[in-house]
Scaffold this active site. Structure first.
Site, PDB file in Angstrom:
ATOM      1  N   ALA A  24      52.480  50.605  44.378  1.00 37.51           N
ATOM      2  CA  ALA A  24      52.770  50.400  42.951  1.00 37.51           C
ATOM      3  C   ALA A  24      53.852  51.331  42.419  1.00 37.51           C
ATOM      4  O   ALA A  24      54.562  51.020  41.459  1.00 37.51           O
ATOM      5  CB  ALA A  24      51.482  50.562  42.148  1.00 37.51           C
ATOM      6  N   PHE A  35      48.514  52.403  39.400  1.00 38.41           N
ATOM      7  CA  PHE A  35      47.070  52.309  39.177  1.00 38.41           C
ATOM      8  C   PHE A  35      46.423  53.668  38.925  1.00 38.41           C
ATOM      9  O   PHE A  35      45.610  53.816  37.997  1.00 38.41           O
ATOM     10  CB  PHE A  35      46.394  51.649  40.404  1.00 38.41           C
ATOM     11  CG  PHE A  35      46.790  50.219  40.579  1.00 38.41           C
ATOM     12  CD1 PHE A  35      47.840  49.859  41.419  1.00 38.41           C
ATOM     13  CD2 PHE A  35      46.138  49.218  39.875  1.00 38.41           C
ATOM     14  CE1 PHE A  35      48.224  48.533  41.564  1.00 38.41           C
ATOM     15  CE2 PHE A  35      46.508  47.877  40.018  1.00 38.41           C
ATOM     16  CZ  PHE A  35      47.559  47.542  40.852  1.00 38.41           C
ATOM     17  N   GLN A 103      52.171  46.493  48.936  1.00 40.77           N
ATOM     18  CA  GLN A 103      50.832  46.276  48.372  1.00 40.77           C
ATOM     19  C   GLN A 103      50.947  45.626  46.990  1.00 40.77           C
ATOM     20  O   GLN A 103      49.944  45.289  46.375  1.00 40.77           O
ATOM     21  CB  GLN A 103      50.086  47.609  48.243  1.00 40.77           C
ATOM     22  CG  GLN A 103      49.887  48.321  49.577  1.00 40.77           C
ATOM     23  CD  GLN A 103      49.375  49.723  49.392  1.00 40.77           C
ATOM     24  OE1 GLN A 103      48.176  49.967  49.271  1.00 40.77           O
ATOM     25  NE2 GLN A 103      50.296  50.674  49.335  1.00 40.77           N
ATOM     26  N   ASP A 106      53.957  41.753  42.487  1.00 41.87           N
ATOM     27  CA  ASP A 106      54.902  41.384  41.418  1.00 41.87           C
ATOM     28  C   ASP A 106      56.092  40.567  41.898  1.00 41.87           C
ATOM     29  O   ASP A 106      56.897  40.102  41.088  1.00 41.87           O
ATOM     30  CB  ASP A 106      55.393  42.658  40.704  1.00 41.87           C
ATOM     31  CG  ASP A 106      55.960  43.711  41.688  1.00 41.87           C
ATOM     32  OD1 ASP A 106      55.734  44.914  41.474  1.00 41.87           O
ATOM     33  OD2 ASP A 106      56.598  43.311  42.686  1.00 41.87           O
ATOM     34  N   HIS A 121      48.792  42.144  49.501  1.00 41.22           N
ATOM     35  CA  HIS A 121      47.797  41.808  48.478  1.00 41.22           C
ATOM     36  C   HIS A 121      48.164  40.541  47.717  1.00 41.22           C
ATOM     37  O   HIS A 121      47.640  40.288  46.640  1.00 41.22           O
ATOM     38  CB  HIS A 121      47.615  42.990  47.510  1.00 41.22           C
ATOM     39  CG  HIS A 121      47.017  44.184  48.200  1.00 41.22           C
ATOM     40  ND1 HIS A 121      47.115  45.455  47.706  1.00 41.22           N
ATOM     41  CD2 HIS A 121      46.334  44.290  49.371  1.00 41.22           C
ATOM     42  CE1 HIS A 121      46.506  46.304  48.533  1.00 41.22           C
ATOM     43  NE2 HIS A 121      46.022  45.611  49.563  1.00 41.22           N
ATOM     44  N   CYS A 129      44.715  25.728  42.378  1.00 41.26           N
ATOM     45  CA  CYS A 129      43.439  25.207  41.887  1.00 41.26           C
ATOM     46  C   CYS A 129      42.379  25.400  42.971  1.00 41.26           C
ATOM     47  O   CYS A 129      42.589  25.047  44.145  1.00 41.26           O
ATOM     48  CB  CYS A 129      43.578  23.713  41.564  1.00 41.26           C
ATOM     49  SG  CYS A 129      41.983  22.952  41.189  1.00 41.26           S
ATOM     50  N   CYS A 149      43.125  23.302  36.035  1.00 38.81           N
ATOM     51  CA  CYS A 149      43.992  22.332  36.718  1.00 38.81           C
ATOM     52  C   CYS A 149      43.837  20.962  36.043  1.00 38.81           C
ATOM     53  O   CYS A 149      42.843  20.712  35.344  1.00 38.81           O
ATOM     54  CB  CYS A 149      43.550  22.242  38.190  1.00 38.81           C
ATOM     55  SG  CYS A 149      44.376  20.976  39.148  1.00 38.81           S
ATOM     56  N   SER A 190      49.552  55.881  46.867  1.00 36.28           N
ATOM     57  CA  SER A 190      48.624  57.016  47.018  1.00 36.28           C
ATOM     58  C   SER A 190      47.941  56.958  48.379  1.00 36.28           C
ATOM     59  O   SER A 190      47.193  57.876  48.748  1.00 36.28           O
ATOM     60  CB  SER A 190      47.580  56.968  45.893  1.00 36.28           C
ATOM     61  OG  SER A 190      46.847  55.734  45.964  1.00 36.28           O
ATOM     62  N   ASN A 212      57.342  60.041  47.619  1.00 37.04           N
ATOM     63  CA  ASN A 212      56.286  59.830  46.629  1.00 37.04           C
ATOM     64  C   ASN A 212      56.369  60.873  45.527  1.00 37.04           C
ATOM     65  O   ASN A 212      56.709  62.033  45.804  1.00 37.04           O
ATOM     66  CB  ASN A 212      54.899  59.882  47.290  1.00 37.04           C
ATOM     67  CG  ASN A 212      53.904  59.001  46.548  1.00 37.04           C
ATOM     68  OD1 ASN A 212      54.090  57.780  46.471  1.00 37.04           O
ATOM     69  ND2 ASN A 212      52.898  59.629  45.964  1.00 37.04           N
TER      70      ASN A 212
HETATM   71  N1  APR Z   1      58.631  56.962  42.817  1.00 38.39           N
HETATM   72  C1  APR Z   1      57.818  57.461  43.791  1.00 38.39           C
HETATM   73  N2  APR Z   1      56.467  57.505  43.686  1.00 38.39           N
HETATM   74  C2  APR Z   1      55.930  57.041  42.539  1.00 38.39           C
HETATM   75  C3  APR Z   1      56.704  56.525  41.472  1.00 38.39           C
HETATM   76  C4  APR Z   1      58.117  56.501  41.651  1.00 38.39           C
HETATM   77  N3  APR Z   1      58.947  56.027  40.705  1.00 38.39           N
HETATM   78  N4  APR Z   1      55.851  56.134  40.482  1.00 38.39           N
HETATM   79  C5  APR Z   1      54.599  56.406  40.914  1.00 38.39           C
HETATM   80  N5  APR Z   1      54.650  56.952  42.134  1.00 38.39           N
HETATM   81  C6  APR Z   1      53.523  57.312  43.020  1.00 38.39           C
HETATM   82  C7  APR Z   1      52.362  57.993  42.335  1.00 38.39           C
HETATM   83  O1  APR Z   1      52.527  59.398  42.407  1.00 38.39           O
HETATM   84  C8  APR Z   1      51.169  57.521  43.172  1.00 38.39           C
HETATM   85  O2  APR Z   1      50.887  58.455  44.211  1.00 38.39           O
HETATM   86  O3  APR Z   1      53.025  56.090  43.521  1.00 38.39           O
HETATM   87  C9  APR Z   1      51.642  56.218  43.814  1.00 38.39           C
HETATM   88  C10 APR Z   1      50.929  54.997  43.294  1.00 38.39           C
HETATM   89  O4  APR Z   1      49.594  55.076  43.744  1.00 38.39           O
HETATM   90  P1  APR Z   1      48.521  53.991  43.198  1.00 38.39           P
HETATM   91  O5  APR Z   1      48.622  53.913  41.718  1.00 38.39           O
HETATM   92  O6  APR Z   1      47.213  54.327  43.833  1.00 38.39           O
HETATM   93  O7  APR Z   1      49.073  52.595  43.757  1.00 38.39           O
HETATM   94  P2  APR Z   1      48.908  52.019  45.216  1.00 38.39           P
HETATM   95  O8  APR Z   1      48.899  53.094  46.251  1.00 38.39           O
HETATM   96  O9  APR Z   1      49.913  50.940  45.376  1.00 38.39           O
HETATM   97  O10 APR Z   1      47.442  51.337  45.144  1.00 38.39           O
HETATM   98  C11 APR Z   1      47.047  50.590  46.265  1.00 38.39           C
HETATM   99  O11 APR Z   1      45.114  49.857  45.027  1.00 38.39           O
HETATM  100  O12 APR Z   1      43.750  48.836  43.447  1.00 38.39           O
HETATM  101  C12 APR Z   1      44.565  48.662  44.506  1.00 38.39           C
HETATM  102  O13 APR Z   1      45.437  46.530  44.824  1.00 38.39           O
HETATM  103  C13 APR Z   1      45.724  47.746  44.225  1.00 38.39           C
HETATM  104  O14 APR Z   1      47.655  47.480  45.673  1.00 38.39           O
HETATM  105  C14 APR Z   1      46.904  48.430  44.911  1.00 38.39           C
HETATM  106  C15 APR Z   1      46.212  49.445  45.807  1.00 38.39           C
END
Ligand code: APR
Length: 239
Positions: A24, A35, A103, A106, A121, A129, A149, A190, A212
């Protein structure tokens, strides 16, 4: 170019089968919150725990509440690809990158021009439907209420909810790409959700980097970590 970017550039220059594994955090620079960061989707107050809301059983039992949450927090029609998405598409076009594994749901990697994208994901852009299988675009689904639908069945997004399995073909493709990669770039995640987070264990190549903003659950597995914004960092890389 600071030393981290220089080191990243040198790794990329020496690689021709790069795989990118993202989460994300790759889309926050497109205006989509992640998230688990302080301003992340899971950090807000809801009637139910957010990871319960985006589960298969909740979708079946509380479909209206599911779509209220989904339309508000997981559907981002205004979002556009950012520098990270475009640079990865450039690297693929230059024959340097073999796949993006994401993951995210979008669709921004494909929108930026990437061809080989493994959406672990699923995607908000695909909706079907549950009764007759007819497909619908995302606008039909996120316009309030429970989308139905023409046959009367409930339409479900093609996203992997908690309690659901990942698509086997997508998993196999992503694992194969990772096993054959000579460089793995992990970014904006994360690394807390399995099986996705376990994919990086299949990498056998030499060059691995984590880009990250914050520390992750698997930092100790990376010899090279750049803390920063992945869009900003990749925008300084030459394919
Ligand atoms: N550049 C680098 N890192 C970033 C940035 C950015 N611009 N913005 C946010 N981050 C980092 C945050 O520090 C965090 O460690 O991205 C990480 C996002 O972690 P999560 O919010 O846990 O997202 P993600 O790892 O994709 O979650 C995995 O959890 O609920 C499920 O399905 C959902 O696919 C998702 C999965």
């Amino acid at each position: 170019m600071n030393s981290d970017i220089e080191k990243l550039q040198q790794m990329i220059d020496k690689s021709s089968k790069i795989v990118f594994f993202g989460g994300a955090g790759v889309s926050t620079e497109s205006g989509i919150p992640d998230f688990r960061s302080a301003d992340g989707i899971y950090m807000m107050d809801y009637k139910y725990p957010p990871e319960r809301i985006i589960s298969h059983s909740f979708f079946l039992e509380h479909t209206k509440e599911f779509y209220e949450f989904y339309s508000k927090h997981l559907y981002a029609p205004q979002a556009k690809p950012n520098a990270a998405h475009y640079k990865l598409a450039e690297l693929e076009k230059a024959g340097k990158l073999s796949a993006v594994i994401t993951q995210n749901i979008d669709g921004l990697h494909t929108a930026a021009g990437s061809k080989r994208v493994y959406e672990l994901h699923g995607s908000t852009l695909r909706n079907f439907c549950m009764k007759c299988g007819k497909s619908y675009d995302v606008d039909h689904v996120c316009n309030g209420g429970v989308p139905l639908c023409s046959c009367g069945g409930i339409i479900k997004p093609d996203v992997v909810l908690y309690e659901e399995a990942l698509d086997e073909e997508t998993v196999n493709g992503a694992l194969n790409a990772t096993e054959n990669a000579d460089m793995l770039i992990v970014a904006g995640t994360s690394l807390t959700v399995y099986p996705a987070a376990g994919f990086i264990r299949y990498f056998k190549g030499r060059n691995i980097v984590l880009i990250n903003r914050d520390a992750t659950a698997m930092d100790e597995k990376f010899g090279f970590i750049i803390h920063g914004k992945v869009g900003e960092i990749l925008s300084r890389i030459k394919p």
